[in-house]
Design a protein around this motif. Structure first.
Motif, PDB file in Angstrom:
ATOM      1  N   SER A 216     -42.124  -5.072  22.865  1.00 41.90           N
ATOM      2  CA  SER A 216     -42.213  -6.117  21.795  1.00 41.90           C
ATOM      3  C   SER A 216     -41.649  -5.325  20.553  1.00 41.90           C
ATOM      4  CB  SER A 216     -43.480  -6.803  21.855  1.00 41.90           C
ATOM      5  OG  SER A 216     -44.276  -5.822  21.278  1.00 41.90           O
ATOM      6  N   ASP A 217     -41.097  -4.311  20.378  1.00 40.16           N
ATOM      7  CA  ASP A 217     -40.804  -3.660  19.237  1.00 40.16           C
ATOM      8  C   ASP A 217     -41.912  -3.377  18.384  1.00 40.16           C
ATOM      9  OD1 ASP A 217     -38.253  -2.933  19.551  1.00 40.16           O
ATOM     10  OD2 ASP A 217     -37.550  -5.192  19.093  1.00 40.16           O
ATOM     11  N   VAL A 288     -44.797  -9.644  31.927  1.00 40.55           N
ATOM     12  CA  VAL A 288     -43.712  -8.512  32.382  1.00 40.55           C
ATOM     13  C   VAL A 288     -44.336  -7.329  32.006  1.00 40.55           C
ATOM     14  CG1 VAL A 288     -41.315  -7.567  31.383  1.00 40.55           C
ATOM     15  CG2 VAL A 288     -41.513 -10.070  31.630  1.00 40.55           C
ATOM     16  N   ALA A 289     -44.903  -7.108  31.027  1.00 41.91           N
ATOM     17  CA  ALA A 289     -45.539  -5.597  30.631  1.00 41.91           C
ATOM     18  C   ALA A 289     -46.644  -5.483  31.853  1.00 41.91           C
ATOM     19  CB  ALA A 289     -46.272  -5.802  29.417  1.00 41.91           C
ATOM     20  N   LEU A 290     -47.324  -6.416  32.135  1.00 40.84           N
ATOM     21  CA  LEU A 290     -48.352  -6.078  33.398  1.00 40.84           C
ATOM     22  C   LEU A 290     -47.635  -5.727  34.483  1.00 40.84           C
ATOM     23  CD1 LEU A 290     -50.640  -9.363  33.745  1.00 40.84           C
ATOM     24  CD2 LEU A 290     -51.473  -6.837  33.224  1.00 40.84           C
ATOM     25  N   LYS A 321     -35.449  -7.994  24.480  1.00 38.01           N
ATOM     26  CA  LYS A 321     -36.361  -7.614  25.348  1.00 38.01           C
ATOM     27  C   LYS A 321     -35.914  -7.225  26.582  1.00 38.01           C
ATOM     28  CE  LYS A 321     -40.185  -9.898  22.877  1.00 38.01           C
ATOM     29  NZ  LYS A 321     -39.573 -11.320  22.186  1.00 38.01           N
ATOM     30  N   SER A 322     -35.143  -7.920  27.445  1.00 34.60           N
ATOM     31  CA  SER A 322     -34.364  -7.856  28.511  1.00 34.60           C
ATOM     32  C   SER A 322     -33.752  -6.413  28.637  1.00 34.60           C
ATOM     33  CB  SER A 322     -33.320  -8.804  28.807  1.00 34.60           C
ATOM     34  OG  SER A 322     -33.650 -10.033  28.812  1.00 34.60           O
ATOM     35  N   LEU A 323     -33.128  -6.068  27.289  1.00 33.17           N
ATOM     36  CA  LEU A 323     -32.598  -4.890  27.306  1.00 33.17           C
ATOM     37  C   LEU A 323     -33.668  -3.658  27.367  1.00 33.17           C
ATOM     38  CD1 LEU A 323     -29.770  -5.370  24.688  1.00 33.17           C
ATOM     39  CD2 LEU A 323     -29.429  -4.628  27.089  1.00 33.17           C
ATOM     40  N   LYS A 327     -34.294  -0.691  30.112  1.00 32.23           N
ATOM     41  CA  LYS A 327     -34.576   0.625  29.607  1.00 32.23           C
ATOM     42  C   LYS A 327     -35.534   1.355  30.521  1.00 32.23           C
ATOM     43  CE  LYS A 327     -33.429   3.580  25.858  1.00 32.23           C
ATOM     44  NZ  LYS A 327     -32.617   3.341  24.676  1.00 32.23           N
ATOM     45  N   ILE A 328     -36.607   0.479  30.769  1.00 35.97           N
ATOM     46  CA  ILE A 328     -37.648   1.073  31.691  1.00 35.97           C
ATOM     47  C   ILE A 328     -37.431   1.194  33.214  1.00 35.97           C
ATOM     48  CG2 ILE A 328     -40.263   0.525  32.295  1.00 35.97           C
ATOM     49  CD1 ILE A 328     -40.574  -0.660  29.635  1.00 35.97           C
ATOM     50  N   LEU A 329     -36.603   0.239  33.377  1.00 40.66           N
ATOM     51  CA  LEU A 329     -36.137   0.294  34.878  1.00 40.66           C
ATOM     52  C   LEU A 329     -35.323   1.510  35.436  1.00 40.66           C
ATOM     53  CD1 LEU A 329     -35.970  -3.557  35.477  1.00 40.66           C
ATOM     54  CD2 LEU A 329     -37.903  -1.890  36.416  1.00 40.66           C
TER      55      LEU A 329
END
Ligand SMILES: Nc1ncnc2c1ncn2[C@@H]1O[C@H](COP(=O)(O)OP(=O)(O)OP(=O)(O)O)[C@@H](O)[C@H]1O
Ligand SMILES: [Mg+2]
Length: 366
Positions: A216-217, A288-290, A321-323, A327-329
């Motif tokens: 969420s920046d 999504v964060a969960l 947010k998708s980007l 990045k996490i994935l």
């Protein structure tokens, strides 16, 4: 964990489908109702032995057929291959794990970790407490066999106790000694479950908070609180005390009124209750964060990244947010995405993505 090969026979709208996966991101595209979710459902069934859509294996048999068969070859981090085969013919469910027949669900439960995010799961943040308990229970059961066993025993005791209470309500003559025994077991197992949930939450929150603020920046801070009527410092004593206090009331009502199965998780965003004050977008980003935190948590405990399944939902969060999610994935997490949105497809990095187009139960590489 990576899925290398999958085979579906008479599963949903597929008569026969064989696919091989060689990249980390696998995207299934196609118009509505063509069979995108059906493929990722098959993957989930192979890993978790149950579907996110139905409790009934018969629903998954192709219309007009009398059995289905699923086969999957997975590879874990140590490059060891794991073969799973599931078949069902309306009577017999047969599961083979490494070509050996599985007799009990618990034998292979948790061996192939899968995390999925499907549109129905919005109930986790805005549904009843049971949805949030289910989220924790499912996750903990997958990675902690003791938790899984304690939870099953606990649920069994509650069921038996409710039976006795209900009989007493309608026919009188309650077996109070039996209720006393059940109550002791409830307090014992309940406090074990509580302690494991609390320990889990403490570790999980570290990942969750960091991920939520990252995607969420730094706009959102999140928190999760364990809610219970028990005294959290003396859970066993507190539950024992309350069970004896409500002994007569429970008999009068014919059902158990308190226990660990009534505890809840409260989600907070920027210090406010998400359930009461959260916007639609905040609910989505929280969810999504969960899920991303679930992935990191599983990795921290099992040293294995789970397979991640994103059915549709990817298209509902905004581009920036998708980007960040991507990045996490990026960390070598095999991700299956389904979407009918061509803009999502344009955003995917073709070097790491395998794209399949699905049309009426047939699937072709693009
Ligand atoms: N047991 C079954 N046998 C045959 N077909 C089935 C079975 N169960 C569902 N279907 C069919 O599968 C199709 C739905 O597939 P699926 O849910 O995978 O679509 P989708 O591509 O994900 O669509 P959407 O974009 O709308 O989510 C429907 O046409 C439905 O009738
Ligand atoms: Mg779908």
């Amino acid at each position: 964990m990576k899925l290398k090969k999958i085979e579906l026979i008479n599963f949903r709208n597929y008569e026969k489908l064989e696919l091989e996966f060689s990249k980390n991101i696998i995207c299934f595209t196609g118009l509505n109702g063509q069979g995108k979710t059906n493929v990722v459902e098959a993957i989930t069934v192979l890993g978790l032995l149950n579907s996110f859509r139905t409790q009934n294996y018969s629903d998954m048999i192709k219309f007009d057929k009398d059995y289905f068969l699923l086969k999957g070859i997975f590879f874990n981090t140590n490059k060891r291959s794991i073969e799973v085969q599931i078949s069902y013919d309306k009577e017999v469910k047969k599961i083979l794990f490494q070509n050996k027949k599985v007799l009990r669900f618990s034998e292979i439960w948790g061996k192939i970790p899968i995390v999925y995010l499907i549109p129905d799961e919005s109930v986790i943040t805005n549904g009843p407490p049971s949805s949030r308990r289910e989220f924790t229970d499912k996750l903990l059961s997958m990675i902690d066999a003791e938790y899984f066993a304690a939870l099953n025993s606990y649920n069994k005791v509650i069921k038996q106790k409710n039976k006795v209470l209900l009989t007493a309500k309608y026919y009188g003559g309650c077996d109070t000694e039996m209720i006393g025994i059940y109550n002791f077991k409830i307090a014992e197992l309940g406090s074990k479950i509580f302690l494991k949930r609390k320990a889990f939450l403490e570790n999980f929150l570290v990942y969750f908070k960091e991920i939520l603020s990252f995607i969420s920046d730094d706009l959102y801070t999140g928190d999760i609180n364990y809610e219970t009527v028990m005294d959290q410092k003396k859970y066993f004593e507190s539950l024992t005390q309350k069970l004896s206090k409500y002994f007569q009331t429970e008999i009068k009502r014919g059902t158990s009124l308190l226990g660990t199965h009534k505890d809840d998780l409260e989600f907070e965003i920027n210090g406010k209750l998400l359930r009461k004050f959260g916007s639609k977008g905040q609910h989505k980003i929280f969810l999504v964060a969960l899920k991303l935190a679930e992935i990191e948590y599983i990795k921290s405990v099992t040293e294995e990244y789970p397979i991640f399944i994103l059915d549709d939902l990817y298209s509902e969060i905004d581009e920036r947010k998708s980007l960040k999610v991507a990045k996490i994935l990026d960390k070598d997490i095999q991700t299956f995405i389904t979407t009918s949105n061509s803009r999502i497809i344009e955003q995917l990095d073709i070097n790491i993505t395998q794209l399949f187009r699905i049309e009426n139960g047939s699937c072709a590489a693009v």
